[in-house]
Write a protein that holds these residues in place. Sequence first.
Motif, short mmCIF file in Angstrom:
data_model
loop_
_atom_site.label_atom_id
_atom_site.label_comp_id
_atom_site.label_asym_id
_atom_site.label_seq_id
_atom_site.Cartn_x
_atom_site.Cartn_y
_atom_site.Cartn_z
N ALA A 1 43.16 47.95 42.10
CA ALA A 1 42.79 47.83 43.50
C ALA A 1 43.08 49.14 44.23
N GLY A 2 42.14 49.56 45.06
CA GLY A 2 42.26 50.81 45.78
C GLY A 2 41.61 51.99 45.09
N ARG B 1 25.20 42.15 42.36
CA ARG B 1 26.36 41.85 41.53
C ARG B 1 26.53 40.36 41.38
N GLN B 2 27.16 39.98 40.30
CA GLN B 2 27.43 38.57 40.05
C GLN B 2 28.87 38.42 39.58
N LEU C 1 38.37 49.81 46.11
CA LEU C 1 37.98 48.59 45.40
C LEU C 1 39.00 47.48 45.58
N LYS C 2 38.50 46.26 45.63
CA LYS C 2 39.32 45.07 45.80
C LYS C 2 39.10 44.15 44.59
N PRO C 3 40.05 43.29 44.29
CA PRO C 3 39.84 42.35 43.18
C PRO C 3 38.58 41.52 43.34
N GLU C 4 38.19 41.22 44.58
CA GLU C 4 36.98 40.43 44.80
C GLU C 4 35.70 41.21 44.54
N VAL D 1 32.40 45.58 36.19
CA VAL D 1 33.47 46.22 36.94
C VAL D 1 34.58 45.19 37.12
N THR D 2 35.77 45.54 36.68
CA THR D 2 36.92 44.65 36.81
C THR D 2 37.99 45.37 37.62
N VAL D 3 38.41 44.74 38.71
CA VAL D 3 39.41 45.34 39.58
C VAL D 3 40.67 44.48 39.52
N SER D 4 41.73 45.07 39.03
CA SER D 4 42.99 44.34 38.92
C SER D 4 43.83 44.54 40.18
N SER D 5 44.64 43.56 40.49
CA SER D 5 45.45 43.63 41.72
C SER D 5 46.80 44.26 41.45
#
Length: 126
Positions: free
Chosen positions: A14-15, A38-39, A86-89, A122-126
Amino acid sequence: QAHVTESGGGLVQAGDSLRLSCTASVTPYTNYNIAWFRQAPGKEREFVAAISWNGGNMYYSNEVKGRFTISRDNSKNTVYLYLSTLKPEDTAVYFCAADQAFNSNWPPQESDMDFWGKGTLVTVSS
């Protein structure tokens, strides 16, 4: 048959920022508006951003406005999507699609798109 290929996805925190690329073999390339969708897991595909055939107009969803930037290089048949803050969502498969611009809607709707890529995750981890 035209080919659309996305690249640049990956796992980020994230970020962080990321740049996606979309190359399309449509001819002539300058006849096409290009859009990103995006999905997310368990959700329907949604519009993210679009850029007009000549790069003169851009349009963003409210969810990404101010954080994502779309651009194109017609000499390389490539559109870029720069993702920042970037955000986890934002985690999703990102799809690129091409829409023949003549007599089409603006911004383009999902049903307007003529050619689609297979997506990049794209995977965004928190």
